[in-house]
Design a protein around this motif. Structure first.
Motif, PDB file in Angstrom:
ATOM      1  N   PHE A 108       0.007  17.369  50.341  1.00  0.00           N
ATOM      2  CA  PHE A 108       0.016  17.445  48.881  1.00  0.00           C
ATOM      3  C   PHE A 108       0.260  18.887  48.425  1.00  0.00           C
ATOM      4  N   GLY A 109      -0.389  19.842  49.078  1.00  0.00           N
ATOM      5  CA  GLY A 109      -0.224  21.236  48.689  1.00  0.00           C
ATOM      6  C   GLY A 109       1.207  21.718  48.837  1.00  0.00           C
ATOM      7  N   LEU A 110       1.853  21.364  49.953  1.00  0.00           N
ATOM      8  CA  LEU A 110       3.245  21.759  50.152  1.00  0.00           C
ATOM      9  C   LEU A 110       4.158  21.123  49.117  1.00  0.00           C
ATOM     10  N   THR A 111       3.938  19.826  48.869  1.00  0.00           N
ATOM     11  CA  THR A 111       4.763  19.122  47.883  1.00  0.00           C
ATOM     12  C   THR A 111       4.600  19.722  46.496  1.00  0.00           C
ATOM     13  N   ALA A 112       3.345  19.924  46.097  1.00  0.00           N
ATOM     14  CA  ALA A 112       3.082  20.493  44.775  1.00  0.00           C
ATOM     15  C   ALA A 112       3.610  21.920  44.675  1.00  0.00           C
ATOM     16  N   GLY A 113       3.456  22.702  45.751  1.00  0.00           N
ATOM     17  CA  GLY A 113       3.927  24.083  45.738  1.00  0.00           C
ATOM     18  C   GLY A 113       5.429  24.189  45.568  1.00  0.00           C
ATOM     19  N   VAL A 114       6.178  23.362  46.306  1.00  0.00           N
ATOM     20  CA  VAL A 114       7.643  23.392  46.195  1.00  0.00           C
ATOM     21  C   VAL A 114       8.079  22.966  44.799  1.00  0.00           C
ATOM     22  N   ALA A 115       7.502  21.858  44.304  1.00  0.00           N
ATOM     23  CA  ALA A 115       7.875  21.361  42.975  1.00  0.00           C
ATOM     24  C   ALA A 115       7.526  22.386  41.898  1.00  0.00           C
ATOM     25  N   PHE A 116       6.341  22.969  42.001  1.00  0.00           N
ATOM     26  CA  PHE A 116       5.908  23.944  40.989  1.00  0.00           C
ATOM     27  C   PHE A 116       6.794  25.189  41.023  1.00  0.00           C
ATOM     28  N   GLY A 117       7.184  25.604  42.218  1.00  0.00           N
ATOM     29  CA  GLY A 117       8.062  26.771  42.332  1.00  0.00           C
ATOM     30  C   GLY A 117       9.417  26.528  41.680  1.00  0.00           C
ATOM     31  N   ILE A 118       9.978  25.329  41.889  1.00  0.00           N
ATOM     32  CA  ILE A 118      11.270  24.999  41.277  1.00  0.00           C
ATOM     33  C   ILE A 118      11.145  24.951  39.759  1.00  0.00           C
ATOM     34  N   ILE A 119      10.038  24.388  39.283  1.00  0.00           N
ATOM     35  CA  ILE A 119       9.832  24.284  37.833  1.00  0.00           C
ATOM     36  C   ILE A 119       9.753  25.674  37.202  1.00  0.00           C
ATOM     37  N   ILE A 120       9.023  26.583  37.815  1.00  0.00           N
ATOM     38  CA  ILE A 120       8.916  27.948  37.287  1.00  0.00           C
ATOM     39  C   ILE A 120      10.280  28.638  37.299  1.00  0.00           C
ATOM     40  N   TYR A 121      11.027  28.428  38.370  1.00  0.00           N
ATOM     41  CA  TYR A 121      12.347  29.048  38.509  1.00  0.00           C
ATOM     42  C   TYR A 121      13.315  28.577  37.418  1.00  0.00           C
ATOM     43  N   THR A 122      13.217  27.319  37.014  1.00  0.00           N
ATOM     44  CA  THR A 122      14.168  26.738  36.053  1.00  0.00           C
ATOM     45  C   THR A 122      13.679  26.785  34.611  1.00  0.00           C
ATOM     46  N   TYR A 123      12.489  27.319  34.378  1.00  0.00           N
ATOM     47  CA  TYR A 123      11.895  27.246  33.041  1.00  0.00           C
ATOM     48  C   TYR A 123      12.723  27.952  31.970  1.00  0.00           C
ATOM     49  N   SER A 124      13.299  29.072  32.306  1.00  0.00           N
ATOM     50  CA  SER A 124      14.003  29.887  31.304  1.00  0.00           C
ATOM     51  C   SER A 124      15.472  29.520  31.158  1.00  0.00           C
ATOM     52  N   ASP A 125      15.942  28.544  31.917  1.00  0.00           N
ATOM     53  CA  ASP A 125      17.367  28.187  31.873  1.00  0.00           C
ATOM     54  C   ASP A 125      17.510  26.711  31.521  1.00  0.00           C
ATOM     55  N   PRO A 126      17.849  26.361  30.278  1.00  0.00           N
ATOM     56  CA  PRO A 126      17.981  24.954  29.873  1.00  0.00           C
ATOM     57  C   PRO A 126      19.029  24.192  30.680  1.00  0.00           C
ATOM     58  N   SER A 127      20.040  24.919  31.197  1.00  0.00           N
ATOM     59  CA  SER A 127      21.095  24.230  31.954  1.00  0.00           C
ATOM     60  C   SER A 127      20.597  23.706  33.295  1.00  0.00           C
ATOM     61  N   LEU A 128      19.427  24.183  33.729  1.00  0.00           N
ATOM     62  CA  LEU A 128      18.857  23.719  35.004  1.00  0.00           C
ATOM     63  C   LEU A 128      17.793  22.633  34.796  1.00  0.00           C
ATOM     64  N   PHE A 129      17.858  21.987  33.631  1.00  0.00           N
ATOM     65  CA  PHE A 129      16.897  20.906  33.374  1.00  0.00           C
ATOM     66  C   PHE A 129      16.983  19.813  34.441  1.00  0.00           C
ATOM     67  N   TRP A 130      18.222  19.539  34.901  1.00  0.00           N
ATOM     68  CA  TRP A 130      18.396  18.506  35.927  1.00  0.00           C
ATOM     69  C   TRP A 130      17.590  18.822  37.184  1.00  0.00           C
ATOM     70  N   LEU A 131      17.526  20.110  37.550  1.00  0.00           N
ATOM     71  CA  LEU A 131      16.781  20.500  38.737  1.00  0.00           C
ATOM     72  C   LEU A 131      15.273  20.390  38.487  1.00  0.00           C
ATOM     73  N   ARG A 132      14.860  20.781  37.260  1.00  0.00           N
ATOM     74  CA  ARG A 132      13.441  20.654  36.912  1.00  0.00           C
ATOM     75  C   ARG A 132      13.018  19.186  36.884  1.00  0.00           C
ATOM     76  N   PHE A 133      13.876  18.347  36.326  1.00  0.00           N
ATOM     77  CA  PHE A 133      13.598  16.906  36.291  1.00  0.00           C
ATOM     78  C   PHE A 133      13.521  16.333  37.704  1.00  0.00           C
ATOM     79  N   THR A 134      14.453  16.738  38.574  1.00  0.00           N
ATOM     80  CA  THR A 134      14.475  16.249  39.954  1.00  0.00           C
ATOM     81  C   THR A 134      13.222  16.678  40.709  1.00  0.00           C
ATOM     82  N   ALA A 135      12.788  17.925  40.514  1.00  0.00           N
ATOM     83  CA  ALA A 135      11.601  18.424  41.209  1.00  0.00           C
ATOM     84  C   ALA A 135      10.346  17.682  40.753  1.00  0.00           C
ATOM     85  N   THR A 136      10.228  17.480  39.437  1.00  0.00           N
ATOM     86  CA  THR A 136       9.046  16.788  38.912  1.00  0.00           C
ATOM     87  C   THR A 136       9.017  15.339  39.375  1.00  0.00           C
ATOM     88  N   SER A 137      10.157  14.657  39.244  1.00  0.00           N
ATOM     89  CA  SER A 137      10.215  13.243  39.655  1.00  0.00           C
ATOM     90  C   SER A 137      10.072  13.100  41.166  1.00  0.00           C
TER      91      SER A 137
END
Length: 382
Positions: free
Chosen positions: A80-109
């Motif tokens: 769980f920690g590895l999964t949450a860590g990877v997803a959370f890292g991707i979300i933080i990375y894409t937060y400031s770029d609206p064009s990367l919403f697809w990546l944020r959506f993919t990481a969360t889902s």
């Protein structure tokens, strides 16, 4: 929300039901997260987006924790920690770029998919009732459908995939509907599993002796009837055990030590007798064991093995370790024999063993004198 209220009610009814509290929290946080998603429009403030992500991550953390504790299995912290860590890292990375919403959506889902898979595997590995297989299948089905939606949206969704475009698409409404349906179905299934567990616990409490965990007399008699019917046309062995000088243990070492001794002897009888036998505490320091498909020699050897095991056992005490002995009586019942008459016979055999010096095994024979003739002599010798 309904499932959350149901689990929370379980917790308030019995504060020891921590899995119910965790599952209630999972549903409440999920409701908050999905409500924020449905209300989202336009460019969202960072705090609003963080609230959505935090709600969803917290709800799935509580879900897997609640499932693990409900089924009595270890929480998969590393996975769980590895999964949450990877997803959370991707979300933080894409937060400031609206064009990367697809990546944020993919990481969360994708995080949701993996948590559902983890929960499904935990349920499947710890399955005990039929409802467990249903719960595991529902969780895996939800994970599969969510994964399919991830692929579908990335391949044929609106281009570019932004938050506004996603919220205005048919994919968003279909995913929200699917998630709501699965949440209700999983909640009902988990609540049903919880109910089965509680009912089983109540039945076990009604059937067992609270101190030793062995069957009580009523449940013992019912279980013996089924065992004898299953063993027919073969006979069954009946063994009665009475701890010698148990009153001295209570008088000398205290009742707490006596309780420890009773539990130790009960556990020993279960371990030595085996899973196919029926063991019970009839009251006080008296125990009974029934052996399936056992003739007289097999029953005698079993009683002798139990007697030696009790004599060899060292029971921890505040002072010196306790050592006990026990007197045994036994007989063999043919399918048509009366169980009550047999019990009276082995009871008399136990007191014959005590009169003969205790720590002995005696056979209950036809025409043997009744127990009452032995009681005074046995008690007179302590």
């Amino acid at each position: 929300m309904t499932a959350g209220v149901a689990f929370l009610s379980l917790f308030f009814y019995d504060r020891k039901q921590l899995p119910a509290l965790r599952l209630a929290g999972a549903y409440f946080f999920a409701a908050i997260g999905y409500t924020l998603i449905m209300l989202a429009e336009g460019d969202l403030p960072p705090a609003y987006r963080a609230s959505i992500q935090l709600s969803l991550f917290t709800s799935h953390f509580l879900l897997i924790w609640g499932v693990a504790s409900l089924y009595g299995v270890k929480f998969p912290r590393l996975a769980f920690g590895l999964t949450a860590g990877v997803a959370f890292g991707i979300i933080i990375y894409t937060y400031s770029d609206p064009s990367l919403f697809w990546l944020r959506f993919t990481a969360t889902s994708g995080f949701v998919v993996l948590v559902d898979i983890f929960c499904g595997l935990l349920v499947w590995r710890a399955r005990k009732y039929r409802v467990d297989m249903t719960i595991a299948a529902i969780l895996i089905a939800q994970a599969s459908l969510t994964f399919y939606r991830i692929i579908e949206i990335n391949l044929s969704g609106p281009k570019p995939l932004t938050l506004d475009a996603f919220n205005g698409s048919q994919f968003a409404s279909s995913m929200q509907t699917e998630n709501a349906i699965f949440a209700v179905v999983i909640g009902v299934a988990l609540f049903a599993r919880y109910s089965v567990k509680l009912v089983t616990r109540l039945i076990r409490l009604a059937e067992t002796d609270p101190l030793t965990g062995l069957l009580n007399r009523r449940a013992f008699e019912t279980r013996v009837q089924r065992l004898r019917a299953a063993s027919a046309p073969f006979p069954t062995g009946l063994i009665l055990c009475d701890i010698d000088h148990f009153k001295r243990v209570n008088d000398t070492h205290g009742h707490d030590a006596g309780d420890v001794a009773l539990k130790a002897v009960a556990q020993l009888l279960m371990d030595v007798s085996g899973e196919t036998c029926v063991c019970a505490r009839l009251g006080g320091e008296e125990f009974c064991i029934v052996l399936p498909e056992a003739n007289e020699e097999m029953t005698r050897l079993a009683a002798t093995r139990l007697r030696i095991s009790v004599e060899s056992q060292q029971i921890p005490s505040t002072g010196d370790d306790l050592r006990l002995t026990a007197s045994f009586g036994y007989c063999v019942l043919a399918p048509g024999d009366d169980f009550g008459v047999a019990m009276a016979g082995v009871d008399a055999a136990v007191y014959q063993s005590k009169n003969d010096g205790r720590n002995r095994v005696r056979l209950a024979e036809a025409g043997k004198p009744d127990r009452a003739l032995y009681v005074d002599q046995a008690e007179a010798t302590g």
